[in-house]
Design a protein around this motif. Structure first.
Motif, PDB file in Angstrom:
ATOM      1  N   HIS A 264      -9.739   6.870  -0.889  1.00  0.00           N
ATOM      2  CA  HIS A 264      -9.996   6.723   0.361  1.00  0.00           C
ATOM      3  C   HIS A 264     -11.150   7.720   0.799  1.00  0.00           C
ATOM      4  CE1 HIS A 264     -10.066   8.417   4.540  1.00  0.00           C
ATOM      5  NE2 HIS A 264      -9.788   6.995   5.104  1.00  0.00           N
ATOM      6  N   ILE A 265     -12.216   7.431   1.247  1.00  0.00           N
ATOM      7  CA  ILE A 265     -13.621   8.419   1.634  1.00  0.00           C
ATOM      8  C   ILE A 265     -13.431   8.650   3.162  1.00  0.00           C
ATOM      9  CG2 ILE A 265     -15.813   8.381   1.764  1.00  0.00           C
ATOM     10  CD1 ILE A 265     -16.000   6.702  -0.742  1.00  0.00           C
TER      11      ILE A 265
ATOM     12  N   GLU B 127     -21.468   2.298  -4.425  1.00  0.00           N
ATOM     13  CA  GLU B 127     -20.297   2.569  -5.173  1.00  0.00           C
ATOM     14  C   GLU B 127     -19.055   2.527  -4.323  1.00  0.00           C
ATOM     15  OE1 GLU B 127     -20.182   3.143  -8.591  1.00  0.00           O
ATOM     16  OE2 GLU B 127     -22.666   2.555  -8.463  1.00  0.00           O
ATOM     17  N   ASP B 128     -19.334   2.196  -3.103  1.00  0.00           N
ATOM     18  CA  ASP B 128     -18.234   2.184  -2.261  1.00  0.00           C
ATOM     19  C   ASP B 128     -17.708   0.803  -1.648  1.00  0.00           C
ATOM     20  OD1 ASP B 128     -18.152   4.873  -2.343  1.00  0.00           O
ATOM     21  OD2 ASP B 128     -19.493   5.323  -0.586  1.00  0.00           O
ATOM     22  N   ALA B 129     -16.357   0.504  -1.229  1.00  0.00           N
ATOM     23  CA  ALA B 129     -15.924  -0.645  -0.896  1.00  0.00           C
ATOM     24  C   ALA B 129     -15.808  -0.557   0.635  1.00  0.00           C
ATOM     25  CB  ALA B 129     -14.653  -0.778  -1.433  1.00  0.00           C
ATOM     26  N   TYR B 130     -16.228  -1.307   1.444  1.00  0.00           N
ATOM     27  CA  TYR B 130     -16.160  -1.361   2.852  1.00  0.00           C
ATOM     28  C   TYR B 130     -15.330  -2.436   3.367  1.00  0.00           C
ATOM     29  CZ  TYR B 130     -20.172   2.021   3.442  1.00  0.00           C
ATOM     30  OH  TYR B 130     -20.810   3.402   3.297  1.00  0.00           O
ATOM     31  N   ILE B 131     -14.089  -1.900   4.043  1.00  0.00           N
ATOM     32  CA  ILE B 131     -12.999  -2.864   3.969  1.00  0.00           C
ATOM     33  C   ILE B 131     -12.635  -3.040   5.470  1.00  0.00           C
ATOM     34  CG2 ILE B 131     -10.462  -3.327   3.731  1.00  0.00           C
ATOM     35  CD1 ILE B 131     -10.742  -1.107   1.240  1.00  0.00           C
ATOM     36  N   VAL B 132     -12.993  -4.221   6.156  1.00  0.00           N
ATOM     37  CA  VAL B 132     -13.032  -4.560   7.382  1.00  0.00           C
ATOM     38  C   VAL B 132     -11.435  -4.836   7.930  1.00  0.00           C
ATOM     39  CG1 VAL B 132     -13.890  -6.013   9.233  1.00  0.00           C
ATOM     40  CG2 VAL B 132     -15.362  -5.336   7.363  1.00  0.00           C
ATOM     41  N   VAL B 133     -10.783  -4.070   8.691  1.00  0.00           N
ATOM     42  CA  VAL B 133      -9.653  -4.039   9.287  1.00  0.00           C
ATOM     43  C   VAL B 133      -9.527  -4.653  10.647  1.00  0.00           C
ATOM     44  CG1 VAL B 133      -7.025  -3.287   9.080  1.00  0.00           C
ATOM     45  CG2 VAL B 133      -8.835  -2.513   7.388  1.00  0.00           C
TER      46      VAL B 133
ATOM     47  N   THR C 210      -2.614   3.406  -4.210  1.00  0.00           N
ATOM     48  CA  THR C 210      -3.730   4.546  -4.550  1.00  0.00           C
ATOM     49  C   THR C 210      -3.425   5.943  -3.556  1.00  0.00           C
ATOM     50  OG1 THR C 210      -5.117   3.272  -5.685  1.00  0.00           O
ATOM     51  CG2 THR C 210      -6.024   5.521  -5.219  1.00  0.00           C
ATOM     52  N   ASN C 211      -3.535   5.293  -2.241  1.00  0.00           N
ATOM     53  CA  ASN C 211      -3.641   6.340  -1.233  1.00  0.00           C
ATOM     54  C   ASN C 211      -2.328   6.712  -0.463  1.00  0.00           C
ATOM     55  OD1 ASN C 211      -6.554   6.734  -0.956  1.00  0.00           O
ATOM     56  ND2 ASN C 211      -6.446   4.617  -1.135  1.00  0.00           N
ATOM     57  N   GLY C 212      -1.107   5.964  -0.918  1.00  0.00           N
ATOM     58  CA  GLY C 212       0.050   6.306  -0.127  1.00  0.00           C
ATOM     59  C   GLY C 212       0.222   5.799   1.384  1.00  0.00           C
ATOM     60  N   VAL C 213      -0.786   5.237   2.028  1.00  0.00           N
ATOM     61  CA  VAL C 213      -0.912   4.616   3.250  1.00  0.00           C
ATOM     62  C   VAL C 213      -1.413   3.300   3.382  1.00  0.00           C
ATOM     63  CG1 VAL C 213      -0.952   6.877   4.338  1.00  0.00           C
ATOM     64  CG2 VAL C 213      -3.204   5.741   3.666  1.00  0.00           C
TER      65      VAL C 213
ATOM     66  N   SER D  64      -6.889  -3.580  13.577  1.00  0.00           N
ATOM     67  CA  SER D  64      -6.794  -2.097  13.639  1.00  0.00           C
ATOM     68  C   SER D  64      -8.010  -1.422  13.907  1.00  0.00           C
ATOM     69  CB  SER D  64      -6.406  -1.280  12.260  1.00  0.00           C
ATOM     70  OG  SER D  64      -5.156  -1.918  11.922  1.00  0.00           O
ATOM     71  N   ASN D  65      -8.985  -2.082  14.484  1.00  0.00           N
ATOM     72  CA  ASN D  65     -10.377  -1.581  14.844  1.00  0.00           C
ATOM     73  C   ASN D  65     -11.045  -0.769  13.933  1.00  0.00           C
ATOM     74  OD1 ASN D  65     -10.157  -3.370  17.342  1.00  0.00           O
ATOM     75  ND2 ASN D  65      -8.366  -2.133  17.840  1.00  0.00           N
ATOM     76  N   LYS D  66     -11.101  -0.993  12.803  1.00  0.00           N
ATOM     77  CA  LYS D  66     -11.834  -0.107  12.009  1.00  0.00           C
ATOM     78  C   LYS D  66     -12.491  -0.603  10.570  1.00  0.00           C
ATOM     79  CE  LYS D  66      -7.414   1.304   9.814  1.00  0.00           C
ATOM     80  NZ  LYS D  66      -6.679   2.391   9.466  1.00  0.00           N
ATOM     81  N   ILE D  67     -13.090   0.107  10.006  1.00  0.00           N
ATOM     82  CA  ILE D  67     -13.734  -0.195   8.627  1.00  0.00           C
ATOM     83  C   ILE D  67     -13.138   1.062   7.965  1.00  0.00           C
ATOM     84  CG2 ILE D  67     -15.451  -0.279   7.203  1.00  0.00           C
ATOM     85  CD1 ILE D  67     -17.175  -1.825   9.244  1.00  0.00           C
ATOM     86  N   VAL D  68     -12.422   0.894   6.812  1.00  0.00           N
ATOM     87  CA  VAL D  68     -11.845   1.672   5.827  1.00  0.00           C
ATOM     88  C   VAL D  68     -12.951   1.683   4.613  1.00  0.00           C
ATOM     89  CG1 VAL D  68     -10.050   2.518   4.078  1.00  0.00           C
ATOM     90  CG2 VAL D  68      -9.527   1.504   6.545  1.00  0.00           C
ATOM     91  N   VAL D  69     -13.566   3.102   4.377  1.00  0.00           N
ATOM     92  CA  VAL D  69     -14.234   3.409   3.173  1.00  0.00           C
ATOM     93  C   VAL D  69     -13.770   3.661   1.934  1.00  0.00           C
ATOM     94  CG1 VAL D  69     -16.699   4.029   2.480  1.00  0.00           C
ATOM     95  CG2 VAL D  69     -16.288   3.619   4.743  1.00  0.00           C
ATOM     96  N   ALA D  70     -13.756   3.244   1.009  1.00  0.00           N
ATOM     97  CA  ALA D  70     -12.978   3.777  -0.286  1.00  0.00           C
ATOM     98  C   ALA D  70     -13.968   3.456  -1.600  1.00  0.00           C
ATOM     99  CB  ALA D  70     -11.738   2.866  -0.422  1.00  0.00           C
ATOM    100  N   SER D  71     -13.691   4.180  -2.505  1.00  0.00           N
ATOM    101  CA  SER D  71     -14.342   4.044  -3.725  1.00  0.00           C
ATOM    102  C   SER D  71     -13.879   2.769  -4.388  1.00  0.00           C
ATOM    103  CB  SER D  71     -14.084   5.370  -4.624  1.00  0.00           C
ATOM    104  OG  SER D  71     -14.516   4.946  -6.060  1.00  0.00           O
ATOM    105  N   LYS D  72     -15.007   2.169  -4.586  1.00  0.00           N
ATOM    106  CA  LYS D  72     -14.887   0.723  -5.322  1.00  0.00           C
ATOM    107  C   LYS D  72     -14.041   0.596  -6.664  1.00  0.00           C
ATOM    108  CE  LYS D  72     -19.137  -0.200  -7.831  1.00  0.00           C
ATOM    109  NZ  LYS D  72     -18.597  -0.415  -8.948  1.00  0.00           N
ATOM    110  N   ASP D  73     -14.260   1.981  -7.329  1.00  0.00           N
ATOM    111  CA  ASP D  73     -13.603   1.626  -8.760  1.00  0.00           C
ATOM    112  C   ASP D  73     -12.485   2.488  -8.875  1.00  0.00           C
ATOM    113  OD1 ASP D  73     -14.576   4.401  -8.443  1.00  0.00           O
ATOM    114  OD2 ASP D  73     -15.892   4.129 -10.228  1.00  0.00           O
ATOM    115  N   SER D  74     -11.703   3.095  -7.713  1.00  0.00           N
ATOM    116  CA  SER D  74     -10.608   3.887  -7.898  1.00  0.00           C
ATOM    117  C   SER D  74     -10.059   3.318  -6.391  1.00  0.00           C
ATOM    118  CB  SER D  74     -10.636   5.133  -8.077  1.00  0.00           C
ATOM    119  OG  SER D  74     -11.373   5.701  -6.719  1.00  0.00           O
ATOM    120  N   MET D  75     -10.538   2.710  -5.522  1.00  0.00           N
ATOM    121  CA  MET D  75      -9.903   2.792  -4.126  1.00  0.00           C
ATOM    122  C   MET D  75      -9.246   4.093  -3.570  1.00  0.00           C
ATOM    123  SD  MET D  75      -9.705  -0.393  -2.933  1.00  0.00           S
ATOM    124  CE  MET D  75     -11.357  -0.698  -3.361  1.00  0.00           C
TER     125      MET D  75
END
Length: 377
Positions: free
Chosen positions: A138-139, A116-122, A99-102, A125-136
């Motif tokens: 990136h926020i 409405e958001d997905a909190y993806i724990v990486v 979806t995001n190309g990265v 990489s020391n980060k949490i990526v926040v994305a829209s849960k229904d489209s993925m």
């Protein structure tokens, strides 16, 4: 005279036609919803294009009907990913990157859906990526040292366990920023919420701990520390409000030969009113993990030796017979079904398996590299 009248009538008709044509050119048809009863009624629309929506209309997102599998990826390779398995059995791998190309990053540890958001724990990489849960789509991203799990604890607040800081990092969900840090034990792992309190299992990271940190959510203050078994890794709340903590036990290895030097037994601990009231001991070397509970709050499930075991919260002894015999890495529970990930050799793409609660295999799906967790809508 009649001839003049005919000529005047002809001229009038021609003028009318020309005027009509000019009006059509200046007012082209505009598509939209022309039904005033629709929630998206468009007052400028001149033609109904079939897009009207009503109060009972459900707008389905791309990743609404199904569940996610988090794939850790190979350590240090930055190829962690997310798989989506829809209710109809179709599988979409690597949905975030496509979806995001990265790519997401190194070691996708876990994922939670908040609003409405997905909190993806990486993790690595020391980060949490926040994305829209229904489209993925990136926020934003939140920087946290060695994050493990994230859990919403109030309307506008979430807690994140951090191995890097041995703390709970507090996230303001309205701004997706870290606003506070709460010291815990070594290697804080899972977060279980009950009656305004957050119970954090301190698994010890790469070392040893045997405590549960209890935090008052309203004030973000630690109110109690409960001693349990060695390396508590997960916890659940039952229908009666008791907290169940699963402890894996500690194994010490020789740093040169990796031979086992010593071991402590794992345990399943029952806490009531922040006091340990019962404990069930595993055989030495079993190392149980990944405690789950069913929709009724009465049946617990956990992994031991790669197999799934069950435990009724009124039972007096642990069951020695596996419900599902396999070599699972992690398990999940949702809507009266048990799920298990097979990481194969921990280097290639793995599998996700779906079972009934009686242990009958329903489906097997191809997922990403080192599938390590589930996130259900």
């Amino acid at each position: 005279m009649k001839t003049c009248i005919k000529k005047l009538l002809t001229i009038s008709i021609l003028i009318g036609l020309i005027s009509s044509c000019q009006k059509d050119r200046s007012n082209p048809e505009i598509g939209g919803c022309t039904d005033i009863n629709a929630i998206n009624y468009d007052s400028l629309a001149t033609i109904n294009d079939g897009t009207c929506l009503y109060e009972d209309t459900t707008i389905v997102g791309l990743y609404d009907n199904g569940y996610f599998v988090t794939n850790e990826g190979n350590f240090g390779s930055g190829n962690g990913s997310i798989t989506f398995i829809s209710d109809d059995g179709s599988v979409a791998n690597n949905v975030y990157e496509s979806t995001n190309g990265v790519p997401l990053g190194d070691v996708v540890q876990s994922m939670s859906i908040i609003g409405e958001d997905a909190y993806i724990v990486v993790n690595n990489s020391n980060k949490i990526v926040v994305a829209s849960k229904d489209s993925m789509i990136h926020i934003t991203e939140i920087s946290i040292s060695q994050p493990r799990y994230v859990s919403q604890v109030s309307d506008n607040k979430a807690y994140v366990t951090s191995w890097g800081n041995n703390s709970i990092e507090v996230i303001d969900l309205t701004t997706n920023t870290v606003t506070n840090s709460i010291p815990c034990g070594v290697g804080p792992e899972s977060i279980t919420v009950s009656n305004g309190l957050a119970y954090v299992t301190n698994v010890g990271g790469w070392g040893l701990d045997n405590t549960v940190t209890v935090i008052d959510i309203a004030s973000d203050n630690v109110v109690s520390t409960i001693n349990v078994g060695d390396k508590p890794n997960s916890a659940q709340v039952d229908a009666s409000g008791n907290i169940w903590v699963l402890c894996g036990g500690y194994t010490e290895y020789d740093p040169v030969t990796w031979a086992v030097v010593s071991q402590t037994q794992g345990s399943l601990v029952k806490i009531s009113n922040d006091v340990v009231v019962d404990s069930y001991t595993f055989n030495t070397g079993e190392s149980p993990k990944n405690l789950l509970i069913d929709d009724y709050g009465t049946m617990l499930y956990y992994l031991s030796g790669g197999s799934v075991f069950s435990f009724n919260n009124t039972a007096s002894t642990l069951d020695s017979t596996a419900l599902i015999s396999d070599s699972f890495y992690r398990i999940g529970y949702n809507d009266n079904k048990i799920y298990g990930t097979d990481a194969v050799d921990y280097s290639q793409a793995g599998y996700s398996k779906e079972y009934s609660t009686s242990g009958v295999l329903v489906n097997t799906y191809n997922v990403g590299i080192i599938p390590g967790g589930y996130c259900f809508n």
